[in-house]
Design an enzyme around this catalytic site. Structure first.
Site, PDB file in Angstrom:
ATOM      1  N   SER A   1      60.296   2.365 102.436  1.00 21.83           N
ATOM      2  CA  SER A   1      59.528   3.596 102.204  1.00 21.83           C
ATOM      3  C   SER A   1      58.311   3.541 103.123  1.00 21.83           C
ATOM      4  CB  SER A   1      59.035   3.671 100.761  1.00 21.83           C
ATOM      5  OG  SER A   1      60.053   3.339  99.868  1.00 21.83           O
TER       6      SER A   1
ATOM      7  N   GLU B   1      58.946  -9.971  97.725  1.00 21.18           N
ATOM      8  CA  GLU B   1      59.859  -9.168  98.551  1.00 21.18           C
ATOM      9  C   GLU B   1      59.902  -9.616 100.008  1.00 21.18           C
ATOM     10  OE1 GLU B   1      58.813  -5.088  99.781  1.00 21.18           O
ATOM     11  OE2 GLU B   1      57.108  -5.207  98.449  1.00 21.18           O
TER      12      GLU B   1
ATOM     13  N   SER C   1      56.336  -2.871 106.770  1.00 25.86           N
ATOM     14  CA  SER C   1      55.597  -4.127 106.883  1.00 25.86           C
ATOM     15  C   SER C   1      56.011  -4.831 108.162  1.00 25.86           C
ATOM     16  CB  SER C   1      55.938  -5.069 105.722  1.00 25.86           C
ATOM     17  OG  SER C   1      55.363  -4.620 104.528  1.00 25.86           O
TER      18      SER C   1
ATOM     19  N   ARG D   1      52.183 -11.738 107.125  1.00 28.91           N
ATOM     20  CA  ARG D   1      52.266 -10.272 107.255  1.00 28.91           C
ATOM     21  C   ARG D   1      51.124  -9.864 108.158  1.00 28.91           C
ATOM     22  NH1 ARG D   1      50.581  -5.309 105.134  1.00 28.91           N
ATOM     23  NH2 ARG D   1      52.280  -3.820 104.753  1.00 28.91           N
TER      24      ARG D   1
HETATM   25  N1  LIG Z   1      70.732   7.239 100.373  1.00 27.19           N
HETATM   26  C1  LIG Z   1      69.434   7.177 100.653  1.00 27.19           C
HETATM   27  N2  LIG Z   1      68.541   7.782  99.826  1.00 27.19           N
HETATM   28  C2  LIG Z   1      67.227   7.755 100.080  1.00 27.19           C
HETATM   29  N3  LIG Z   1      66.711   7.152 101.181  1.00 27.19           N
HETATM   30  C3  LIG Z   1      67.526   6.544 102.036  1.00 27.19           C
HETATM   31  C4  LIG Z   1      68.937   6.519 101.811  1.00 27.19           C
HETATM   32  N4  LIG Z   1      69.514   5.815 102.804  1.00 27.19           N
HETATM   33  C5  LIG Z   1      68.531   5.431 103.625  1.00 27.19           C
HETATM   34  N5  LIG Z   1      67.330   5.876 103.195  1.00 27.19           N
HETATM   35  C6  LIG Z   1      66.065   5.656 103.920  1.00 27.19           C
HETATM   36  O1  LIG Z   1      65.631   4.362 103.586  1.00 27.19           O
HETATM   37  C7  LIG Z   1      64.291   4.388 103.073  1.00 27.19           C
HETATM   38  C8  LIG Z   1      64.187   3.360 101.976  1.00 27.19           C
HETATM   39  O2  LIG Z   1      64.412   2.090 102.550  1.00 27.19           O
HETATM   40  P1  LIG Z   1      64.407   0.781 101.672  1.00 27.19           P
HETATM   41  O3  LIG Z   1      65.445   0.845 100.637  1.00 27.19           O
HETATM   42  O4  LIG Z   1      64.444  -0.371 102.619  1.00 27.19           O
HETATM   43  O5  LIG Z   1      62.962   0.886 101.071  1.00 27.19           O
HETATM   44  P2  LIG Z   1      62.444   0.584  99.635  1.00 27.19           P
HETATM   45  O6  LIG Z   1      62.805  -0.834  99.309  1.00 27.19           O
HETATM   46  O7  LIG Z   1      62.895   1.629  98.699  1.00 27.19           O
HETATM   47  O8  LIG Z   1      60.884   0.766  99.909  1.00 27.19           O
HETATM   48  P3  LIG Z   1      59.701  -0.298  99.955  1.00 27.19           P
HETATM   49  O9  LIG Z   1      60.270  -1.563 100.538  1.00 27.19           O
HETATM   50  O10 LIG Z   1      58.671   0.298 100.839  1.00 27.19           O
HETATM   51  O11 LIG Z   1      59.305  -0.469  98.523  1.00 27.19           O
HETATM   52  C9  LIG Z   1      64.071   5.806 102.583  1.00 27.19           C
HETATM   53  O12 LIG Z   1      62.708   6.144 102.612  1.00 27.19           O
HETATM   54  C10 LIG Z   1      64.920   6.613 103.542  1.00 27.19           C
HETATM   55  O13 LIG Z   1      64.228   6.919 104.724  1.00 27.19           O
HETATM   56  C1  LIG Z   2      53.846  -1.682  99.889  1.00 25.11           C
HETATM   57  C2  LIG Z   2      55.134  -2.184 100.544  1.00 25.11           C
HETATM   58  C3  LIG Z   2      54.963  -3.650 100.936  1.00 25.11           C
HETATM   59  C4  LIG Z   2      56.229  -2.085  99.468  1.00 25.11           C
HETATM   60  O1  LIG Z   2      57.442  -2.528  99.970  1.00 25.11           O
HETATM   61  C5  LIG Z   2      55.557  -1.322 101.759  1.00 25.11           C
HETATM   62  O2  LIG Z   2      55.815  -0.020 101.364  1.00 25.11           O
HETATM   63  C6  LIG Z   2      54.511  -1.325 102.873  1.00 25.11           C
HETATM   64  O3  LIG Z   2      54.378  -2.280 103.573  1.00 25.11           O
HETATM   65  N1  LIG Z   2      53.775  -0.191 103.066  1.00 25.11           N
HETATM   66  C7  LIG Z   2      52.791  -0.046 104.132  1.00 25.11           C
HETATM   67  C8  LIG Z   2      51.421  -0.374 103.637  1.00 25.11           C
HETATM   68  C9  LIG Z   2      50.431  -0.514 104.795  1.00 25.11           C
HETATM   69  O4  LIG Z   2      49.893   0.493 105.242  1.00 25.11           O
HETATM   70  O5  LIG Z   2      50.226  -1.650 105.274  1.00 25.11           O
END
Ligand SMILES: Nc1ncnc2c1ncn2[C@@H]1O[C@H](COP(=O)(O)OP(=O)(O)OP(=O)(O)O)[C@@H](O)[C@H]1O
Ligand SMILES: CC(C)(CO)[C@@H](O)C(=O)NCCC(=O)O
Length: 369
Positions: A229, A178, A232, A244
């Site tokens: 969510s 990712e 990073s 990272r």
């Molecule tokens: N329509 C939506 N529904 C839910 N969250 C949304 C929406 N639009 C924006 N967000 C925000 O974006 C965040 C998710 O961002 P993103 O898609 O980049 O993360 P992710 O890829 O799901 O998470 P990670 O990379 O940590 O696994 C949510 O936590 C919320 O704050």
């Molecule tokens: C676990 C990932 C990389 C998933 O995208 C992301 O949610 C993240 O970077 N979380 C924070 C983890 C930390 O405390 O470093």
């Protein structure tokens, strides 16, 4: 925690790189058996891949699907094109919602994109990752499994849902890391000069500041803050050279989760709507609430947040704040915290450019196939 610091040799190396189109010729990665190791991690990226071209980023909250619609289809190609392929193209490009929760972000669509000598449009579709089983059923009912045997995938869900894709769709996931994908996505969109990268001038007085395009033509080195969510933080020295350096669990998921708990809202859109209307100074304790003004000796202005939610221990004050104020305070708490961490990382790394990427305003981070 020990934070790795860039050596002066690394910094020198990084400054040599301008943004270069040749770095991105491998954007369309090929997902097939020859190209994947026994864990379905992609090894090579230099082969032809038949249509349809998809990529999927399965995050902790949102799944982002990118679809390349060829716009240069020749009459010959049209004649020989499988009926099911045509149907899928139409289904994806003529609708803007899919099932109950899938949405196409038409405003993000990229036209006139050249990928692997094909011209076309990139379409961006998203749905909550919690709806994965509905997505798999929909994909099955549309005959996806008959056309695609492997799809390029990134995000933690590429690992978590690998077996479900295989079981439901008989489809392999060709996995890409990712963070590798994230960087490629940023550089890809910047190369198109879409001014996706911007900053606010006069940011201290945000109501009177303007959004300005940032010239990202010599990007390296830069700190990349990916707010998903969780968060990073990467130090990027070149297209294939990054580390990272930090992370925090207080991210977009925290904003949404806390907002739902504190305000009773049930969606991200509602949370943002509330946050836009609220006033965090009724919730937080400011420097002036403690000092009566600035803490001048250390340059802390009276309006600075001294303590997030710092007024909320007081029952009277609790009764005076609105849902909007609580949502605004949550947004300010999370974004200030990310800002502080990013600043510390930039100082540690001696890097003066910080680029933040976030779905909080719905930017897509990965454009990988
Ligand atoms: N329509 C939506 N529904 C839910 N969250 C949304 C929406 N639009 C924006 N967000 C925000 O974006 C965040 C998710 O961002 P993103 O898609 O980049 O993360 P992710 O890829 O799901 O998470 P990670 O990379 O940590 O696994 C949510 O936590 C919320 O704050
Ligand atoms: C676990 C990932 C990389 C998933 O995208 C992301 O949610 C993240 O970077 N979380 C924070 C983890 C930390 O405390 O470093």
């Amino acid at each position: 925690m020990k934070v790795p610091v860039a050596t002066s040799a690394e910094m020198k190396e990084a400054e040599k790189f301008p943004l270069n189109i040749s770095d991105f010729t491998n954007l369309i990665e090929v997902a097939n058996d020859d190209n994947m190791d026994k864990n379905n991690n992609v090894k090579r990226t230099d082969e032809y891949m038949s249509m349809p071209w998809f990529g999927i980023d399965i995050g902790g909250t949102l799944t982002k699907l990118v679809y390349f619609e060829p716009k240069d289809i020749t009459p010959d190609e049209k004649n020989t094109e499988a009926n099911s392929l045509r149907k899928i193209r139409k289904f994806l490009t003529k609708n803007s919602s899919y099932g109950n929760t899938g949405l196409r972000d038409t405003h993000l669509q990229m036209d006139d994109v050249d990928i692997r000598n094909r011209k076309g449009s990139l379409h961006f579709i998203r749905f909550p990752t919690s709806e994965m089983s509905s997505f798999l059923s929909l994909a099955k009912s549309k005959g996806m499994a008959d056309l695609v045997t492997a799809v390029c995938a990134t995000g933690g869900g590429a690992y978590k849902f690998e077996k479900d894709f295989m079981h439901e769709l008989n489809m392999k996931l060709a996995k890409f890391d990712e963070l590798d994908t994230l960087i490629k996505g940023v550089l890809f969109s910047e190369l198109r000069h879409t001014t996706e990268c911007y900053y606010f001038n006069n940011a201290r007085d945000i109501r009177n500041s303007q959004k300005m395009a940032y010239d990202f033509s010599r990007p390296y080195p830069f700190i990349l803050v990916n707010v998903g969510s969780g968060v990073s933080l990467l130090a990027v020295y070149g297209p294939n050279n990054y580390k990272r350096i930090s992370g925090t669990s207080l991210g977009g998921g925290t904003f949404l989760g806390l907002c739902c708990l504190l305000t009773g809202c049930t969606s991200y859109e509602e949370a943002i709507e509330l946050a836009t209307k609220g006033d965090h100074t009724k919730v937080d304790k400011l420097v002036k609430d403690i000092y009566g003004g600035d803490y001048a000796r250390f340059g802390l202005p009276g309006d600075l947040v001294a303590s997030s939610y710092g007024q909320m221990h007081n029952k009277d004050k609790q009764g005076k704040v609105s849902r909007e104020d609580l949502a605004n305070a949550t947004l300010v708490t999370i974004t200030n915290n990310i800002g502080s961490i990013a600043r510390m990382c930039a100082l540690n790394e001696k890097i003066d450019k910080v680029c933040s990427l976030t779905s909080l305003n719905l930017m897509y981070k990965s454009t990988n196939f």
